[in-house]
Design a protein around this motif. Structure first.
Motif, PDB file in Angstrom:
ATOM      1  N   PHE A 170      -5.344 -11.009  -2.512  1.00 27.83           N
ATOM      2  CA  PHE A 170      -4.975 -12.370  -2.094  1.00 27.83           C
ATOM      3  C   PHE A 170      -4.587 -12.441  -0.615  1.00 27.83           C
ATOM      4  N   GLY A 171      -5.295 -11.663   0.205  1.00 25.37           N
ATOM      5  CA  GLY A 171      -5.078 -11.738   1.645  1.00 25.37           C
ATOM      6  C   GLY A 171      -3.938 -10.891   2.154  1.00 25.37           C
ATOM      7  N   ARG A 172      -3.266 -10.178   1.280  1.00 24.36           N
ATOM      8  CA  ARG A 172      -2.188  -9.292   1.740  1.00 24.36           C
ATOM      9  C   ARG A 172      -2.789  -8.025   2.332  1.00 24.36           C
ATOM     10  N   ASN A 173      -2.161  -7.536   3.360  1.00 31.34           N
ATOM     11  CA  ASN A 173      -2.678  -6.365   4.075  1.00 31.34           C
ATOM     12  C   ASN A 173      -2.503  -5.108   3.220  1.00 31.34           C
ATOM     13  N   PRO A 174      -3.607  -4.456   2.808  1.00 35.05           N
ATOM     14  CA  PRO A 174      -3.462  -3.252   1.975  1.00 35.05           C
ATOM     15  C   PRO A 174      -3.048  -2.023   2.778  1.00 35.05           C
ATOM     16  N   TYR A 175      -3.012  -2.153   4.094  1.00 34.64           N
ATOM     17  CA  TYR A 175      -2.631  -1.037   4.959  1.00 34.64           C
ATOM     18  C   TYR A 175      -1.362  -1.399   5.724  1.00 34.64           C
ATOM     19  N   VAL A 176      -0.784  -0.427   6.402  1.00 40.71           N
ATOM     20  CA  VAL A 176       0.437  -0.689   7.164  1.00 40.71           C
ATOM     21  C   VAL A 176       0.092  -1.329   8.506  1.00 40.71           C
ATOM     22  N   ASP A 177       1.096  -1.902   9.144  1.00 39.07           N
ATOM     23  CA  ASP A 177       0.898  -2.517  10.462  1.00 39.07           C
ATOM     24  C   ASP A 177       1.120  -1.524  11.601  1.00 39.07           C
ATOM     25  N   PHE A 178       1.391  -0.281  11.264  1.00 39.65           N
ATOM     26  CA  PHE A 178       1.747   0.707  12.283  1.00 39.65           C
ATOM     27  C   PHE A 178       0.556   1.612  12.580  1.00 39.65           C
ATOM     28  N   ALA A 179       0.155   1.658  13.851  1.00 32.39           N
ATOM     29  CA  ALA A 179      -1.007   2.466  14.227  1.00 32.39           C
ATOM     30  C   ALA A 179      -0.960   2.771  15.715  1.00 32.39           C
ATOM     31  N   PHE A 180      -1.587   3.874  16.091  1.00 28.00           N
ATOM     32  CA  PHE A 180      -1.854   4.186  17.489  1.00 28.00           C
ATOM     33  C   PHE A 180      -3.222   3.591  17.832  1.00 28.00           C
ATOM     34  N   TRP A 181      -3.293   2.892  18.968  1.00 25.60           N
ATOM     35  CA  TRP A 181      -4.509   2.153  19.322  1.00 25.60           C
ATOM     36  C   TRP A 181      -5.075   2.602  20.662  1.00 25.60           C
ATOM     37  N   LYS A 182      -6.390   2.635  20.760  1.00 23.03           N
ATOM     38  CA  LYS A 182      -7.020   2.733  22.072  1.00 23.03           C
ATOM     39  C   LYS A 182      -6.738   1.431  22.819  1.00 23.03           C
TER      40      LYS A 182
END
Length: 650
Positions: free
Chosen positions: A421-433
């Motif tokens: 239902f549109g909920r993020n299945p992953y965390v919001d924390f990440a290292f990004w280029k």
């Protein structure tokens, strides 16, 4: 995300054992077998040269190829004792190596199953030295895992992974003991040299092809992968008593190009990380956050604190801290605009090649967090690296560890997100280029408040990897903001926007039943094995939108929510309406809290009250003045229905 070409190539290559077995069983002479091998090799070569970019051969291509090949090998097992059919052993060592690696970096039920299947294949092969090679590969995998965790500190040590490797090794020893009587095969030194030459030729050609299109840093992980590739293929050639096989040579070229593409990067292990720290009244916790930064083994970093209109002593606390600790930290101040806008405010000051967001009430989980984040991006060609997290309470005491669900860049992942239902299945924390962060993440997450791994512009997913370490201590407070009425509306806004984007292009068959089944699989840690059935067409919002709203709210009387609800009930794609309104300010998903505040204070522009009436009418075609289409598209995006309304300029 794999496209149609790479999906077909993975299937074609994965069916190689079946093709070779069929040739050996049904063709009357070796000359005909060799001609058909050449034909199949030519087809694969044509598929290879017709790729739009060699970058399409990524690690998810290798993982899919490994799974398909393993299944194909199992299907030809009944024919392995017939003449010439032992040529299929050419595939087994390499698929075992890949299955072990992908189990280590993406520990899930699917990869466990593929590993078990590959060990079973070694048991069923019953060829000289196959048990010994199995032991060698399993021991090498265990040593590689310990090296990554203990010596290089690039991964965190997880007991479940190491125990799995130990169990696999014990099974391998049993297989070796049972097959020990078969190891009476004499290896001729000249044969070793002859079989090595084509493998080395493939290595040289793959490096040339890959480096010609995309420059990459020659790091130690590429050397390790090349050595493993040569050893696995050399051992399989010896066991199968095979000197040359055209199909295998082209397959190895494709696989090694995929390895060089997947595990190389323009990021190095010495590049700077820019850490953005948004803070609102974080005076009580920000020193702990800065302490966790100061203790890092990786020193090439900068931090940018953005004070989002704090009313406490955050500035004084940070100022005093920096007089005692000389750290590369900048302090910025802006009026309260909410967290996502605070992060955007810091971007002009970012100078690193890697970006990470660290909230002022959280801490880095260990002294190796930054080192591991850099290594993840330096050793993989990816847009970003998810991390795992440790939840702690307001005093910093441990609550639980949360491992990020294994990620695959595919339409299936988007379909699974829709089923949640549109909920993020992953965390919001990440290292990004940095380039990915300032372009895709800026628009999708920081502006429109949708999951950062979603690519809004082309409706696909970013190439994210699982970082294989716990990177953050995430502080959980009592009376969480999302449980308040305003908080629920704000969170629901992002979920509806993401969901409406997804179902505008993905229609899930028996949505509710699939949703129940997938969520059950997720709880049982079987999400990676859960099949999803969908088609690429628009899905109706009439029943779906109210169902999603009811998960967050008891009533739909909030003006913003009611407008979206009414749209879902009254939607008519052929109904048109003329819209000509003036707006001083355009709100985006990140501004929902500010919008709510102004709506509550009755300081919102009258045009927004009018536009909500237009939205509630359910019209699927808006006729707007020339030159205003972009503005109205942004407004529709804010109200989560952009993909359901067609704009016509008149």
């Amino acid at each position: 995300m794999l496209n149609k070409k790479t999906n077909f190539m993975a299937f074609y290559m994965g069916m190689g054992p079946i093709f070779l077995t069929g040739m050996n069983l049904f063709l009357p002479s070796y000359n005909l077998i060799f001609l058909f091998q050449c034909l199949m090799a030519l087809i694969l070569a044509l598929l290879f040269v017709n790729l739009n970019s060699i970058n399409e051969l990524n690690q998810w291509f290798i993982e899919r190829l490994t799974a398909i090949t393993s299944i194909s090998l199992l299907l030809v097992v009944p024919f392995q004792m017939m003449p010439f059919v032992n040529v299929t052993i050419l595939f087994t060592p390499l698929t075992l190596v890949f299955s072990l690696y992908f189990l280590m970096v993406r520990f899930n039920a699917k990869n466990l199953l593929v590993l078990a299947l590959n060990i079973l294949l070694f048991y069923l092969n019953n060829l000289p030295f196959s048990g010994l090679i199995l032991i060698a590969i399993l021991v090498g995998a265990g040593l590689f895992y310990l090296y990554k965790c203990v010596f290089a500190n690039e991964w965190e040590f997880y007991g479940k992974i190491f125990i799995t490797l130990l169990i696999a090794l014990l099974v391998g020893i049993i297989i070796y003991i049972e097959q020990i009587s078969l190891n009476n095969y004499q290896v001729v030194p000249l044969a070793l040299l002859i079989t090595l030459l084509p493998v080395l030729l493939v290595v040289g050609l793959a490096y040339w092809v890959t480096y010609t299109e995309m420059k990459f840093h020659q790091q130690k992980n590429l050397i390790i992968w090349t050595v493993l590739f040569v050893l696995a293929n050399q051992s399989s050639l010896i066991i199968a008593q095979e000197i040359i096989n055209p199909l295998m040579l082209v397959s190895w070229l494709v696989i090694l190009c995929a390895i060089l593409t997947s595990f190389s990067s323009e990021i190095t292990t010495k590049d700077k990380i820019s850490i953005i720290i948004p803070s609102y009244n974080g005076g009580d916790t920000i020193c702990e956050t800065l302490d966790s930064l100061a203790s890092q083994t990786y020193k090439n970093w900068e931090a940018i604190i953005v004070d989002d209109g704090s009313t406490d002593d955050t500035y004084e606390v940070v100022e005093n801290y920096l007089t005692l600790h000389k750290l590369p930290i900048k302090y910025l101040h802006e009026n309260n605009q909410d967290q996502l806008n605070a992060i955007k405010f810091a971007l002009p000051k970012v100078s690193g090649k890697i970006v990470y967001i660290l909230h002022s009430d959280d801490q880095l989980a260990s002294i190796y967090a930054l080192q591991r984040g850099v290594a993840a991006l330096a050793n993989n060609r990816a847009d970003g690296a998810f991390i795992n997290l440790e939840e702690v309470d307001k005093s910093g005491s441990h609550i639980k560890f949360v491992n990020t669900q294994t990620y695959y860049p595919s339409m299936v992942s988007l379909a699974k997100a829709a089923l949640l239902f549109g909920r993020n299945p992953y965390v919001d924390f990440a290292f990004w280029k940095k380039d990915v962060f300032t372009e895709s993440v800026y628009q999708t997450y920081l502006t429109d408040n949708m999951p950062a791994w979603y690519s809004e512009n082309d409706r696909t997913t970013l190439k994210m990897i699982n970082g294989n370490f716990t990177g953050i201590k995430y502080r959980v407070f009592d009376g969480n903001y999302i449980h308040s009425s305003d908080g629920a509306v704000n969170v629901l806004s992002g979920e509806l926007r993401f969901l409406h984007h997804l179902v505008a292009h993905i229609s899930l068959i028996k949505f509710n039943w699939q949703s129940i089944f997938y969520r059950a699989c997720k709880k049982l840690k079987l999400a990676s094995l859960c099949p999803i059935f969908f088609s690429k067409k628009k899905y109706s919002l009439k029943d779906l939108t109210p169902e999603v709203m009811s998960l967050r709210l008891k009533k739909f009387d909030h003006p913003y929510i009611k407008a979206i609800y009414d749209f879902s009930q009254n939607y008519d794609p052929n109904k048109s309406v003329k819209v000509d309104l003036q707006f001083k300010k355009i709100y985006h998903g990140a501004d929902i809290r500010v919008f709510n505040r102004e709506l509550t204070n009755q300081t919102i522009e009258a045009s927004y009250l009018e536009i909500m009436k237009v939205i509630a009418s359910g019209a699927g075609i808006w006729q707007v003045p020339m030159g205003t289409a972009t503005m109205y598209l942004e407004i529709l995006e804010f109200f989560t229905i952009r993909d359901y309304v067609r704009i016509e300029e008149i």
